[in-house]
Design a protein around this motif. Structure first.
Motif, mmCIF file in Angstrom:
data_model
loop_
_atom_site.group_PDB
_atom_site.id
_atom_site.type_symbol
_atom_site.label_atom_id
_atom_site.label_comp_id
_atom_site.label_asym_id
_atom_site.label_seq_id
_atom_site.Cartn_x
_atom_site.Cartn_y
_atom_site.Cartn_z
ATOM 1 N N GLY B 3 22.109 76.126 -4.806
ATOM 2 C CA GLY B 3 21.593 74.829 -5.185
ATOM 3 C C GLY B 3 22.555 73.735 -4.755
ATOM 4 N N VAL B 4 22.262 72.518 -5.187
ATOM 5 C CA VAL B 4 23.125 71.382 -4.878
ATOM 6 C C VAL B 4 24.381 71.481 -5.749
ATOM 7 C CG1 VAL B 4 23.332 68.875 -4.895
ATOM 8 C CG2 VAL B 4 21.146 69.948 -4.275
ATOM 9 N N ILE B 5 25.520 71.355 -5.116
ATOM 10 C CA ILE B 5 26.792 71.472 -5.837
ATOM 11 C C ILE B 5 27.457 70.107 -5.894
ATOM 12 C CG2 ILE B 5 29.073 72.553 -5.844
ATOM 13 C CD1 ILE B 5 27.807 74.910 -4.331
ATOM 14 N N GLN B 6 27.852 69.720 -7.092
ATOM 15 C CA GLN B 6 28.543 68.452 -7.268
ATOM 16 C C GLN B 6 29.898 68.688 -7.939
ATOM 17 O OE1 GLN B 6 24.748 66.046 -8.831
ATOM 18 N NE2 GLN B 6 26.497 64.703 -8.378
ATOM 19 N N SER B 7 30.876 67.877 -7.539
ATOM 20 C CA SER B 7 32.179 67.944 -8.196
ATOM 21 C C SER B 7 32.811 66.556 -8.215
ATOM 22 C CB SER B 7 33.101 68.927 -7.455
ATOM 23 O OG SER B 7 33.355 68.461 -6.134
ATOM 24 N N PRO B 8 33.610 66.259 -9.227
ATOM 25 C CA PRO B 8 33.797 67.069 -10.427
ATOM 26 C C PRO B 8 32.581 66.953 -11.341
ATOM 27 C CG PRO B 8 34.917 64.969 -10.676
ATOM 28 C CD PRO B 8 34.346 64.981 -9.286
ATOM 29 N N ASP B 100 7.708 69.745 3.262
ATOM 30 C CA ASP B 100 8.290 71.079 3.337
ATOM 31 C C ASP B 100 8.337 71.699 1.945
ATOM 32 O OD1 ASP B 100 11.561 72.451 3.954
ATOM 33 O OD2 ASP B 100 9.605 73.275 4.459
ATOM 34 N N GLY B 101 7.678 72.828 1.756
ATOM 35 C CA GLY B 101 7.738 73.499 0.464
ATOM 36 C C GLY B 101 6.644 73.072 -0.498
ATOM 37 N N LEU B 102 6.031 71.945 -0.299
ATOM 38 C CA LEU B 102 4.943 71.509 -1.174
ATOM 39 C C LEU B 102 3.746 71.251 -0.278
ATOM 40 C CD1 LEU B 102 6.810 68.999 -3.524
ATOM 41 C CD2 LEU B 102 6.020 71.277 -4.101
ATOM 42 N N ALA B 103 2.808 72.201 -0.249
ATOM 43 C CA ALA B 103 1.704 72.154 0.704
ATOM 44 C C ALA B 103 0.952 70.833 0.615
ATOM 45 C CB ALA B 103 0.738 73.316 0.441
ATOM 46 N N GLY B 104 0.983 70.068 1.694
ATOM 47 C CA GLY B 104 0.266 68.799 1.749
ATOM 48 C C GLY B 104 0.841 67.736 0.854
ATOM 49 N N GLY B 105 2.002 67.987 0.313
ATOM 50 C CA GLY B 105 2.524 67.065 -0.686
ATOM 51 C C GLY B 105 3.831 66.430 -0.279
ATOM 52 N N PRO B 106 4.488 65.803 -1.222
ATOM 53 C CA PRO B 106 5.753 65.127 -0.936
ATOM 54 C C PRO B 106 6.873 66.150 -0.795
ATOM 55 C CG PRO B 106 5.326 65.061 -3.277
ATOM 56 C CD PRO B 106 4.129 65.726 -2.639
ATOM 57 N N SER B 107 8.011 65.655 -0.364
ATOM 58 C CA SER B 107 9.182 66.514 -0.331
ATOM 59 C C SER B 107 9.740 66.658 -1.735
ATOM 60 C CB SER B 107 10.256 65.896 0.565
ATOM 61 O OG SER B 107 9.798 65.802 1.882
ATOM 62 N N GLU B 108 10.033 67.867 -2.132
ATOM 63 C CA GLU B 108 10.617 68.063 -3.457
ATOM 64 C C GLU B 108 12.110 67.793 -3.373
ATOM 65 O OE1 GLU B 108 9.930 71.882 -5.181
ATOM 66 O OE2 GLU B 108 11.195 71.473 -6.942
ATOM 67 N N GLN B 109 12.587 66.976 -4.252
ATOM 68 C CA GLN B 109 14.017 66.711 -4.317
ATOM 69 C C GLN B 109 14.655 67.656 -5.327
ATOM 70 O OE1 GLN B 109 15.220 62.608 -4.704
ATOM 71 N NE2 GLN B 109 13.730 61.903 -3.202
ATOM 72 N N PHE B 110 15.734 68.300 -4.916
ATOM 73 C CA PHE B 110 16.477 69.219 -5.765
ATOM 74 C C PHE B 110 17.766 68.521 -6.184
ATOM 75 C CE2 PHE B 110 14.002 73.085 -5.177
ATOM 76 C CZ PHE B 110 13.262 72.778 -4.046
ATOM 77 N N PHE B 111 17.931 68.414 -7.486
ATOM 78 C CA PHE B 111 19.063 67.679 -8.019
ATOM 79 C C PHE B 111 20.230 68.609 -8.341
ATOM 80 C CE2 PHE B 111 17.730 63.288 -8.965
ATOM 81 C CZ PHE B 111 16.391 63.366 -8.612
ATOM 82 N N GLY B 112 21.428 68.078 -8.158
ATOM 83 C CA GLY B 112 22.614 68.761 -8.629
ATOM 84 C C GLY B 112 22.789 68.559 -10.131
ATOM 85 N N PRO B 113 23.837 69.153 -10.710
ATOM 86 C CA PRO B 113 24.057 69.049 -12.151
ATOM 87 C C PRO B 113 24.600 67.699 -12.589
ATOM 88 C CG PRO B 113 25.814 70.298 -11.151
ATOM 89 C CD PRO B 113 24.828 70.017 -10.068
ATOM 90 N N GLY B 114 25.022 66.877 -11.650
ATOM 91 C CA GLY B 114 25.517 65.551 -11.979
ATOM 92 C C GLY B 114 27.010 65.505 -12.244
ATOM 93 N N THR B 115 27.580 64.316 -12.070
ATOM 94 C CA THR B 115 28.963 64.031 -12.442
ATOM 95 C C THR B 115 28.924 62.946 -13.514
ATOM 96 O OG1 THR B 115 29.897 64.558 -10.274
ATOM 97 C CG2 THR B 115 31.186 63.105 -11.710
ATOM 98 N N ARG B 116 29.486 63.267 -14.666
ATOM 99 C CA ARG B 116 29.539 62.293 -15.770
ATOM 100 C C ARG B 116 30.819 61.499 -15.623
ATOM 101 N NH1 ARG B 116 26.680 61.707 -20.438
ATOM 102 N NH2 ARG B 116 25.524 63.578 -19.855
ATOM 103 N N LEU B 117 30.681 60.220 -15.287
ATOM 104 C CA LEU B 117 31.835 59.354 -15.049
ATOM 105 C C LEU B 117 32.047 58.420 -16.224
ATOM 106 C CD1 LEU B 117 34.050 58.100 -13.208
ATOM 107 C CD2 LEU B 117 32.267 56.579 -12.318
ATOM 108 N N THR B 118 33.265 58.390 -16.725
ATOM 109 C CA THR B 118 33.659 57.448 -17.771
ATOM 110 C C THR B 118 34.828 56.632 -17.256
ATOM 111 O OG1 THR B 118 32.980 59.000 -19.506
ATOM 112 C CG2 THR B 118 34.413 57.178 -20.160
ATOM 113 N N VAL B 119 34.641 55.326 -17.236
ATOM 114 C CA VAL B 119 35.707 54.425 -16.806
ATOM 115 C C VAL B 119 36.186 53.652 -18.041
ATOM 116 C CG1 VAL B 119 36.396 52.589 -15.238
ATOM 117 C CG2 VAL B 119 34.636 54.220 -14.534
ATOM 118 N N LEU B 120 37.436 53.840 -18.388
ATOM 119 C CA LEU B 120 37.988 53.224 -19.607
ATOM 120 C C LEU B 120 38.535 51.825 -19.336
ATOM 121 C CD1 LEU B 120 39.827 56.385 -20.936
ATOM 122 C CD2 LEU B 120 37.575 55.538 -21.608
#
Lengths: 114, 120
Positions: B3-8, B100-120
């Motif tokens: 899948g999509v890999i995100q860091s950190p 691609d992957g969705l017959a006659g339809g839109p492209s499916e977007q596959f999301f990564g787990p996300g990066t939770r950013l906190t700026v103090l």
């Protein structure tokens, strides 16, 4: 007016209830209408998509599109605690270059209580 | 495929610091999207690439934000200098060619787990 409007809820229902989630939109160029499901601390995942006005069914889920009213709905029958998540509507239009851009609603947080 | 890999996955930093978020797309996907999600504004598209080329960066909030995709396997989103209002969850998503992957339809977007950013 935002392109896509969605009531953020939260929505809390008992197990077995029928759930109705809705979005409205303003851009007539939108061609595909999607529902993404996002569990807590995860990325969104595609649940269903539709293209034309009318209904599309997938198990306990039914997606409905009314292009004349610019209104889409997602119905969940016999809701289960595992359906507890945030549901985001998303819409796309094909750009001149042939690529797609999704516009998301803010999401509705659903809790199904056992 | 992993899948999509995100860091950190989580990043806590102080105002003024540089932040770099990383994304590895699903192999073979030629579209890559960077989104930001907040309670107030929901999920917003910042920028997207096709075949490593930036196509639309109209969602990038300010010049403090920049994104690159040096090759098909890697993309970065950089914030310099960071501000508390940048605190959000940043998602990378990828998709194949349209239909691609969705017959006659839109492209499916596959999301990564996300990066939770906190700026103090």
């Amino acid at each position: 007016q935002k392109e896509v409007e969605q009531d953020p809820g939260p929505l809390s229902v008992p197990e077995g209830a029928i759930v109705s989630l809705n979005c409205t939109y303003s851009n007539s160029a939108f061609q595909y209408f999607m529902w993404y499901r996002q569990y807590s601390r995860k990325g969104p995942e595609l649940l269903m998509y539709t293209y034309s006005s009318g209904n599309k069914e997938d198990g306990r889920f039914t997606a409905q599109v009314d292009k004349s009213s610019k209104y889409i709905s997602l119905f969940i029958r016999d809701s289960q605690p595992s359906d507890s998540a945030t549901y985001l509507c998303a819409m796309s239009a094909i750009t001149q270059g042939g690529s797609e851009k999704l516009v998301f609603g803010k999401g509705t947080k659903l809790t199904v209580n056992p | 495929d992993a899948g999509v890999i995100q860091s950190p996955r989580h990043e806590v930093t102080e105002m003024g610091q540089e932040v770099t978020l990383r994304c590895k797309p699903i192999s073979g996907h030629d579209y890559l999207f960077w989104y930001r999600q907040t309670m107030m504004r929901g999920l917003e598209l910042l920028i997207y690439f096709n075949n490593n080329v930036p196509i639309d960066d109209s969602g990038m909030p300010e010049d403090r934000f920049s994104a690159k995709m040096p090759n098909a396997s890697f993309s970065t989103l950089k914030i310099q200098p960071s501000e508390p209002r940048d605190s959000a969850v940043y998602f990378c998503a990828t998709s194949g060619p349209r239909g691609d992957g969705l017959a006659g339809g839109p492209s499916e977007q596959f999301f990564g787990p996300g990066t939770r950013l906190t700026v103090l």
